[in-house]
Scaffold this motif. Structure first.
Motif, PDB file in Angstrom:
ATOM      1  N   GLY A   1      60.364  58.012  59.105  1.00  0.00           N
ATOM      2  CA  GLY A   1      58.997  58.083  58.579  1.00  0.00           C
ATOM      3  C   GLY A   1      57.977  57.766  59.667  1.00  0.00           C
ATOM      4  N   ILE A   2      58.260  56.724  60.455  1.00  0.00           N
ATOM      5  CA  ILE A   2      57.359  56.356  61.555  1.00  0.00           C
ATOM      6  C   ILE A   2      57.306  57.498  62.570  1.00  0.00           C
ATOM      7  N   PHE A   3      58.462  58.059  62.880  1.00  0.00           N
ATOM      8  CA  PHE A   3      58.498  59.180  63.836  1.00  0.00           C
ATOM      9  C   PHE A   3      57.659  60.349  63.329  1.00  0.00           C
ATOM     10  N   LEU A   4      57.752  60.626  62.026  1.00  0.00           N
ATOM     11  CA  LEU A   4      57.033  61.778  61.455  1.00  0.00           C
ATOM     12  C   LEU A   4      55.514  61.629  61.553  1.00  0.00           C
ATOM     13  N   THR A   5      55.018  60.385  61.660  1.00  0.00           N
ATOM     14  CA  THR A   5      53.556  60.206  61.763  1.00  0.00           C
ATOM     15  C   THR A   5      53.009  60.782  63.074  1.00  0.00           C
ATOM     16  N   ARG A   6      53.885  61.078  64.030  1.00  0.00           N
ATOM     17  CA  ARG A   6      53.429  61.753  65.258  1.00  0.00           C
ATOM     18  C   ARG A   6      52.880  63.137  64.944  1.00  0.00           C
TER      19      ARG A   6
ATOM     20  N   ALA B   1      65.097  55.814  56.771  1.00  0.00           N
ATOM     21  CA  ALA B   1      63.868  56.297  56.126  1.00  0.00           C
ATOM     22  C   ALA B   1      62.635  55.790  56.883  1.00  0.00           C
ATOM     23  N   LEU B   2      62.659  54.513  57.252  1.00  0.00           N
ATOM     24  CA  LEU B   2      61.475  53.952  57.916  1.00  0.00           C
ATOM     25  C   LEU B   2      61.349  54.458  59.349  1.00  0.00           C
ATOM     26  N   GLU B   3      62.493  54.478  60.056  1.00  0.00           N
ATOM     27  CA  GLU B   3      62.451  54.948  61.441  1.00  0.00           C
ATOM     28  C   GLU B   3      61.963  56.399  61.489  1.00  0.00           C
TER      29      GLU B   3
ATOM     30  N   ILE C   1      61.737  44.435  61.589  1.00  0.00           N
ATOM     31  CA  ILE C   1      60.897  45.037  62.648  1.00  0.00           C
ATOM     32  C   ILE C   1      60.388  46.400  62.183  1.00  0.00           C
ATOM     33  N   LEU C   2      61.298  47.202  61.628  1.00  0.00           N
ATOM     34  CA  LEU C   2      60.883  48.533  61.147  1.00  0.00           C
ATOM     35  C   LEU C   2      59.924  48.400  59.966  1.00  0.00           C
ATOM     36  N   GLN C   3      60.194  47.429  59.090  1.00  0.00           N
ATOM     37  CA  GLN C   3      59.294  47.221  57.937  1.00  0.00           C
ATOM     38  C   GLN C   3      57.873  46.941  58.408  1.00  0.00           C
ATOM     39  N   GLU C   4      57.761  46.048  59.385  1.00  0.00           N
ATOM     40  CA  GLU C   4      56.437  45.671  59.875  1.00  0.00           C
ATOM     41  C   GLU C   4      55.736  46.876  60.503  1.00  0.00           C
ATOM     42  N   ARG C   5      56.475  47.637  61.316  1.00  0.00           N
ATOM     43  CA  ARG C   5      55.882  48.803  61.970  1.00  0.00           C
ATOM     44  C   ARG C   5      55.402  49.829  60.935  1.00  0.00           C
ATOM     45  N   ALA C   6      56.223  50.027  59.893  1.00  0.00           N
ATOM     46  CA  ALA C   6      55.858  51.028  58.880  1.00  0.00           C
ATOM     47  C   ALA C   6      54.653  50.554  58.068  1.00  0.00           C
TER      48      ALA C   6
ATOM     49  N   ASN D   1      52.344  48.627  58.962  1.00  0.00           N
ATOM     50  CA  ASN D   1      51.118  48.610  59.776  1.00  0.00           C
ATOM     51  C   ASN D   1      50.665  49.993  60.217  1.00  0.00           C
ATOM     52  N   ASN D   2      51.434  51.006  59.880  1.00  0.00           N
ATOM     53  CA  ASN D   2      51.066  52.361  60.325  1.00  0.00           C
ATOM     54  C   ASN D   2      50.066  52.967  59.332  1.00  0.00           C
ATOM     55  N   PRO D   3      48.858  53.295  59.794  1.00  0.00           N
ATOM     56  CA  PRO D   3      47.823  53.764  58.854  1.00  0.00           C
ATOM     57  C   PRO D   3      48.156  55.090  58.186  1.00  0.00           C
ATOM     58  N   LYS D   4      49.092  55.845  58.743  1.00  0.00           N
ATOM     59  CA  LYS D   4      49.436  57.139  58.134  1.00  0.00           C
ATOM     60  C   LYS D   4      50.507  57.000  57.040  1.00  0.00           C
ATOM     61  N   ILE D   5      51.088  55.787  56.908  1.00  0.00           N
ATOM     62  CA  ILE D   5      52.196  55.620  55.949  1.00  0.00           C
ATOM     63  C   ILE D   5      51.728  54.915  54.678  1.00  0.00           C
ATOM     64  N   ASP D   6      52.105  55.535  53.533  1.00  0.00           N
ATOM     65  CA  ASP D   6      51.895  54.912  52.213  1.00  0.00           C
ATOM     66  C   ASP D   6      53.247  54.712  51.543  1.00  0.00           C
ATOM     67  N   PHE D   7      53.345  53.731  50.690  1.00  0.00           N
ATOM     68  CA  PHE D   7      54.596  53.520  49.949  1.00  0.00           C
ATOM     69  C   PHE D   7      54.374  53.805  48.473  1.00  0.00           C
ATOM     70  N   VAL D   8      55.341  54.463  47.857  1.00  0.00           N
ATOM     71  CA  VAL D   8      55.353  54.627  46.399  1.00  0.00           C
ATOM     72  C   VAL D   8      56.615  53.917  45.921  1.00  0.00           C
ATOM     73  N   TRP D   9      56.418  52.857  45.131  1.00  0.00           N
ATOM     74  CA  TRP D   9      57.560  51.991  44.746  1.00  0.00           C
ATOM     75  C   TRP D   9      58.136  52.401  43.389  1.00  0.00           C
ATOM     76  N   ASN D  10      59.389  52.072  43.203  1.00  0.00           N
ATOM     77  CA  ASN D  10      60.076  52.254  41.908  1.00  0.00           C
ATOM     78  C   ASN D  10      60.014  53.700  41.405  1.00  0.00           C
ATOM     79  N   LYS D  11      60.209  54.637  42.323  1.00  0.00           N
ATOM     80  CA  LYS D  11      60.191  56.037  41.895  1.00  0.00           C
ATOM     81  C   LYS D  11      61.342  56.792  42.551  1.00  0.00           C
ATOM     82  N   ILE D  12      61.864  57.772  41.794  1.00  0.00           N
ATOM     83  CA  ILE D  12      62.868  58.685  42.365  1.00  0.00           C
ATOM     84  C   ILE D  12      62.340  60.112  42.265  1.00  0.00           C
ATOM     85  N   VAL D  13      62.823  60.960  43.166  1.00  0.00           N
ATOM     86  CA  VAL D  13      62.464  62.381  43.118  1.00  0.00           C
ATOM     87  C   VAL D  13      63.450  63.064  42.178  1.00  0.00           C
ATOM     88  N   THR D  14      62.914  63.783  41.189  1.00  0.00           N
ATOM     89  CA  THR D  14      63.805  64.446  40.220  1.00  0.00           C
ATOM     90  C   THR D  14      63.842  65.963  40.405  1.00  0.00           C
ATOM     91  N   GLU D  15      62.868  66.516  41.135  1.00  0.00           N
ATOM     92  CA  GLU D  15      62.852  67.959  41.336  1.00  0.00           C
ATOM     93  C   GLU D  15      61.953  68.306  42.522  1.00  0.00           C
TER      94      GLU D  15
END
Ligand code: NAP
Length: 326
Positions: A175-180, A171-173, A199-204, A206-220
């Motif tokens: 996700g970082i690639f998708l910011t291109r 997901a992180l690798e 290493i991937l956690q730190e890169r993600a 620090n990436n200004p295009k990445i946001d995290f949404v915690w404790n959530k699942i996609v239901t639809e």
């Protein structure tokens, strides 16, 4: 599963081939096995499987395979594996095993191209495939905004907003690639702790295009012709919300490709093939290597190592048990 290859229509000689070692799958495990089997003068045939090159061919860059200090593209690494195996006589067929009968030797493997292989020994390296979320809209919008491969589909999301599901390395690798390409990448994770390495956690993070949404699942997944939003549920409070997005990338792990062997080979509760230290399955002459038999490490280097080990054991099996004269 009901396998009875003896009931197949009579085949001409050209549709049938007797081989010493047949390898199912062309990922790092399969091609490493092919290299070792070929160098033992056992003329392996490799059936590519659906994903030629396995999961590495869908990976933009591999940074942890030794020998490539600056990293190497997944497809490029596949091509090098292939070239090296072919140099010693491995033959790679673009074909998929459809039915397998392991009840007797030679083992019988019928392919999608209508060929029947009679194999004295079999190395199974069919790998694993992406797990889906299994929520409404996911199937409908697959290829219309829902994807399981950033490397393959990222380009289509130039300037768009995308959601990535998962908290592991993939997901992180990805996700970082998708910011291109993407304007923003929102990583939705079902907990508040990532599973990915530091290493991937730190890169993600620090990436200004990445946001995290915690404790959530996609239901639809919802949209009109293409993805427009995803419905989210909070895993702690149960609260429902909606997130607008142009794309949904799902990286929540893999399941082993072992359906062909159900009822014939021993598997664990998740469907991974069970092998001993010598890569032997419960059927003599059938070996397994790579992620299909490895729920734990799942790395290119460990898969390649398992492939080499399976190949050496297949060689011993043919020499000592079958008494093959090379
Ligand atoms: P993974 O490590 O199994 O992670 C799967 C992630 O998806 C976890 O964060 C998990 O949450 C989440 N998840 C699982 N089911 C879910 C569901 N139904 N809904 C929402 N979230 C769900 O899988 P992976 O990231 O594909 O990695 C597989 C293996 O490949 C790992 O061994 C990894 O280290 C390796 N890999 C390595 C690299 C690298 O070294 N560069 C790159 C890619 C992959 P929880 O955390 O809550 O369980």
């Amino acid at each position: 599963m009901d396998f009875n290859l003896s009931n197949l229509p009579t085949r001409s000689k050209s549709e049938e081939e007797h081989v010493k070692v047949l390898i199912l799958g062309s990922g790092p495990a399969g091609l490493s096995a092919a290299l070792y089997v070929a160098r033992a003068s056992l003329n392996p045939v490799v059936l590519s499987g659906i994903e030629i090159g396995g999961q590495i061919s869908l990976t933009y860059s591999i940074e942890n395979y030794p020998g490539f200090p600056d990293g190497i593209g997944g497809m490029e690494l596949y091509e090098l594996f292939q070239k090296q195996a072919e140099r010693f006589g491995a033959r790679i067929e673009i074909d998929i095993a459809d039915e397998v009968d392991l009840s007797d030797r030679p083992f019988r493997v019928k392919t999608q191209n209508g060929k029947l292989y009679l194999a004295e020994s079999l190395i199974i390296s069919t790998g694993a495939s992406a797990i889906t979320l299994n929520v409404p809209g996911e199937k409908e919008f697959t290829g219309k905004g829902v994807s399981y491969c950033g490397t393959c589909d990222g380009w289509f999301f130039k300037g768009k907003d995308v959601v990535v599901v998962g908290g592991g390395d993939s997901a992180l690798e990805e996700g970082i690639f998708l910011t291109r390409f993407a304007n923003s990448v929102t990583i939705v994770h079902r907990r508040d702790q990532l599973r990915a390495g530091p290493i991937l956690q730190e890169r993600a993070r620090n990436n200004p295009k990445i946001d995290f949404v915690w404790n959530k699942i996609v239901t639809e997944v919802t949209g009109n012709g293409s993805v427009q939003s995803v419905q989210l549920r909070d895993t702690i409070t149960g609260e429902e919300s909606e997130q607008d997005t142009n794309g949904l990338f799902v990286f929540i792990g893999h399941k082993p490709n072992t359906q062909l062997f159900e009822g014939q080979l021993d598997m664990d509760e998740l469907g991974y093939l069970i092998v001993d230290q010598k890569m032997r399955t419960n059927v003599a002459g059938v070996f397994a290597a790579g992620e299909v038999a490895d729920p734990h490490f799942r790395q290119v280097i460990t898969s390649a190592g398992m492939g080499a080990a399976a190949a050496m054991e297949a060689g011993h099996f043919l020499d000592e048990i079958v008494g093959y004269n090379r």
